[in-house]
Design an enzyme around this catalytic site. Structure first.
Site, PDB file in Angstrom:
ATOM      1  N   ASN A 152      -4.911  -4.652   5.907  1.00 26.08           N
ATOM      2  CA  ASN A 152      -4.820  -3.807   4.380  1.00 26.08           C
ATOM      3  C   ASN A 152      -3.739  -4.218   3.515  1.00 26.08           C
ATOM      4  O   ASN A 152      -4.269  -4.261   2.287  1.00 26.08           O
ATOM      5  CB  ASN A 152      -4.348  -2.369   4.865  1.00 26.08           C
ATOM      6  CG  ASN A 152      -2.906  -1.869   5.641  1.00 26.08           C
ATOM      7  OD1 ASN A 152      -2.749  -2.898   6.012  1.00 26.08           O
ATOM      8  ND2 ASN A 152      -2.528  -0.796   5.431  1.00 26.08           N
ATOM      9  N   GLU A 251       5.827  -1.271  13.082  1.00 25.32           N
ATOM     10  CA  GLU A 251       5.608  -0.416  11.928  1.00 25.32           C
ATOM     11  C   GLU A 251       4.103   0.237  12.083  1.00 25.32           C
ATOM     12  O   GLU A 251       3.188  -0.499  11.908  1.00 25.32           O
ATOM     13  CB  GLU A 251       5.542  -1.601  10.540  1.00 25.32           C
ATOM     14  CG  GLU A 251       6.791  -2.134  10.271  1.00 25.32           C
ATOM     15  CD  GLU A 251       7.682  -0.965   9.686  1.00 25.32           C
ATOM     16  OE1 GLU A 251       7.402   0.037   9.184  1.00 25.32           O
ATOM     17  OE2 GLU A 251       9.120  -1.458   9.439  1.00 25.32           O
ATOM     18  N   CYS A 285      -0.439   2.586   4.750  1.00 23.82           N
ATOM     19  CA  CYS A 285       0.108   3.565   5.917  1.00 23.82           C
ATOM     20  C   CYS A 285       1.039   4.577   5.062  1.00 23.82           C
ATOM     21  O   CYS A 285       1.334   5.676   5.491  1.00 23.82           O
ATOM     22  CB  CYS A 285       1.158   2.882   6.800  1.00 23.82           C
ATOM     23  SG  CYS A 285       2.221   1.644   5.976  1.00 23.82           S
ATOM     24  N   GLU A 459      11.775  -3.163   7.871  1.00 26.18           N
ATOM     25  CA  GLU A 459      11.594  -4.390   7.533  1.00 26.18           C
ATOM     26  C   GLU A 459      12.028  -4.547   5.985  1.00 26.18           C
ATOM     27  O   GLU A 459      11.892  -3.412   5.212  1.00 26.18           O
ATOM     28  CB  GLU A 459       9.943  -4.628   7.640  1.00 26.18           C
ATOM     29  CG  GLU A 459       9.477  -4.976   8.888  1.00 26.18           C
ATOM     30  CD  GLU A 459       8.039  -5.320   8.998  1.00 26.18           C
ATOM     31  OE1 GLU A 459       7.000  -5.072   8.162  1.00 26.18           O
ATOM     32  OE2 GLU A 459       7.514  -6.262   9.944  1.00 26.18           O
TER      33      GLU A 459
END
Ligand code: NAP
Length: 479
Positions: A152, A251, A285, A459
């Site tokens: 994505n 993640e 997300c 992150e």
């Protein structure tokens, strides 16, 4: 496109898969094949791992300033080539050019950020409480890493992992998603041009993710897995990582609540909703998945959101002025169609959209659903498409309970003009990130990540590099 590499990148060389296999890369806007890239098998992955392991010791000894400057040069090259990279991303992923340019800037920023962090890795020195020993603390790279990324955000998900790994002195094998391998291969070429030594980054594109990754995770030489993708695959990889006690960063998926209180500024809430829902066509997300709107403003919010959503231009991402490109593939679109059909069957009103257009490509129109039944499947499934599902609520405790009633906890959005309420509600939301009167939280300088089944670790930000570093403690007696 013609210069974009299509081979595997192993030990600084561009090579075919050892059995000559290739996999097609499709244009989701037309369904046509753009090109073929090498399709790695386990043997190729083993070679990539070998290259990373061999390069590790010397790379770990490289001066932080050298690592920093490689990232800085790569940042500059990415910015110079923004247009070229944006076109490549739009071709393989479908997002409109304006969004692709935005992602290029976002992706490059991780390299700039971590080029700055590379030179700031610190340690510690002190006398232990008993007074008889000194403690020296140093920070060392965790070792060769396996990086697995989704389709994505084809460029940014790569730089968000490669940036801190390079800064920390780790070597890597990167396995990008098979739908979007070209951005990762282009990135590897840029890092090579920026002076990254051979073997530090290796890229294996493959249609056989499981066969390629599992031996690496179980083999004991890969010391770290950094994964971005769905929770289901994350759980599988955590289990595979357990055997060799591989350190992991995860993640994973989200199910973001977007809460609009009765005292919200509705202009801000609708602006925020457009970003939180429509960034990347909803294929994020961080996408708002469940809109909880106070009963007293729900009708007005729904009307305004439907007006804005209905005005978006859907079409080929390569065409300037287009706001919404195709979804990634037919499977992704079919899932969105099924979720909308289920919600409508349970009584949701379609305020705009909701109908798949005829013709080629995986297009789906911006859609707003009101009066959504809480039992609808889209309440506990990532929609991953341009569909806003609105539910109503009556009081604060109720909405917090409902917002938290999910196994995920990546991000939440809260719209209210009351400072006390804003802080109180944010503190009670079980999420790693909160957008307060904003629909955008992602920023390379901020720690990105979730709680519960949305992941482990962070992150970006000051802590992003920690995921790739280990402490070493030296005990030194005071004599
Ligand atoms: P996915 O199906 O989990 O795939 C992600 C990556 O994992 C792909 O490269 C995939 O390759 C690979 N993979 C799948 N099975 C594997 C296995 N057994 N061993 C090793 N690798 C494997 O997710 P996706 O559909 O690409 O991406 C969408 C998901 O990513 C959503 O859930 C979204 O929320 C999440 N996401 C999270 C973040 C975040 O930061 N939290 C950011 C972006 C996306 P194959 O496709 O070949 O299987």
């Amino acid at each position: 496109m013609t210069d974009t590499p299509t081979q595997l990148f192993i030990g600084g060389a561009w090579v075919d898969a050892s059995d000559g296999a290739t996999l097609p890369v499709d244009d989701p806007a037309t369904g046509e094949v753009l090109c073929h890239v090498a399709d790695a098998g386990p043997k190729d992955a083993g070679l990539a791992e070998e290259a990373a392991v061999r390069a590790q010791e010397e790379w770990a000894r490289t001066a932080p300033r050298v690592r920093s400057e490689i990232l800085r040069r790569a940042y500059e090259i990415i910015i110079e080539r923004t247009d070229e990279l944006a076109h490549l991303m739009t071709a393989e992923m479908g997002k409109p050019l304006a969004e692709a340019r935005g992602e290029v800037a976002y992706a490059a920023e991780f390299f700039r950020w971590f080029s700055e962090e590379a030179a700031r890795i610190d340690g510690g020195f002190g006398t232990l409480p008993d007074g008889r020993n000194r403690m020296l603390l140093s920070r060392r790279p965790v070792g060769p890493c396996l990086l697995i990324t989704p389709w994505n955000f084809p460029l940014a998900m790569g730089t968000r992992k490669i940036g801190p790994a390079v800064a920390a002195g780790c070597t890597m094998v990167l396995k990008p998603a098979p739908q979007t391998p070209l951005s990762s291969l282009a990135l590897a070429a840029i890092l090579q041009e920026a002076g990254l030594p051979d073997g530090v980054l290796n890229v294996v594109t493959t249609s056989r993710a499981g066969e390629v990754c599992e031996p690496l995770l179980r083999g004991g030489r890969i010391r770290k897995l950094s994964f971005t993708g769905s929770t289901a695959v994350g759980q599988l990889l955590l289990a595979q990582s357990a055997q060799a006690v591989v350190r992991t960063s995860m993640e994973l998926g989200g199910n973001a609540p977007f809460v609009v209180f009765e005292d919200a500024d509705l202009d801000k809430a609708v602006d925020g909703a457009m970003v939180a829902k429509m960034r990347n066509m909803g294929e994020a997300c961080t996408a708002a998945n469940r809109f909880f709107v106070h009963r007293s403003v729900a009708e007005e919010f729904g009307r305004r959101l439907a007006e804005r959503m209905g005005a978006l231009v859907v079409g080929l991402g390569t065409r300037e002025g287009v706001d919404v490109g195709p979804l990634i593939d037919r499977r992704g679109r079919a899932k969105v169609e099924e979720l909308v059909a289920d919600a409508v069957k349970r009584g949701a009103r379609v305020l705009v959209g909701g109908r798949t257009p005829e013709g080629p490509g995986c297009f789906y129109p911006p859609t707003v659903l009101a009066d959504v039944d809480p039992a609808s499947r889209l309440m506990d499934t990532e929609i991953f498409g341009p569909v806003a599902a609105i539910l109503t609520f009556d009081d604060e405790d109720e909405v917090i309970r409902r917002a938290n009633d999910t196994p995920w906890g990546l991000v939440g959005y809260v719209f209210t003009e009351g400072l006390d309420r804003a802080l109180r509600v944010s503190e009670r939301l079980e999420v790693g990130m909160v957008g307060l009167n904003t629909g955008l939280v992602s920023n390379p300088a901020a720690p990105f990540g979730g709680v519960k089944q949305s992941g482990l670790g962070r992150e970006g930000g000051r802590v992003g590099i920690d995921e790739f570093l280990e402490y070493q403690y030296l005990a030194v007696p005071v004599r």
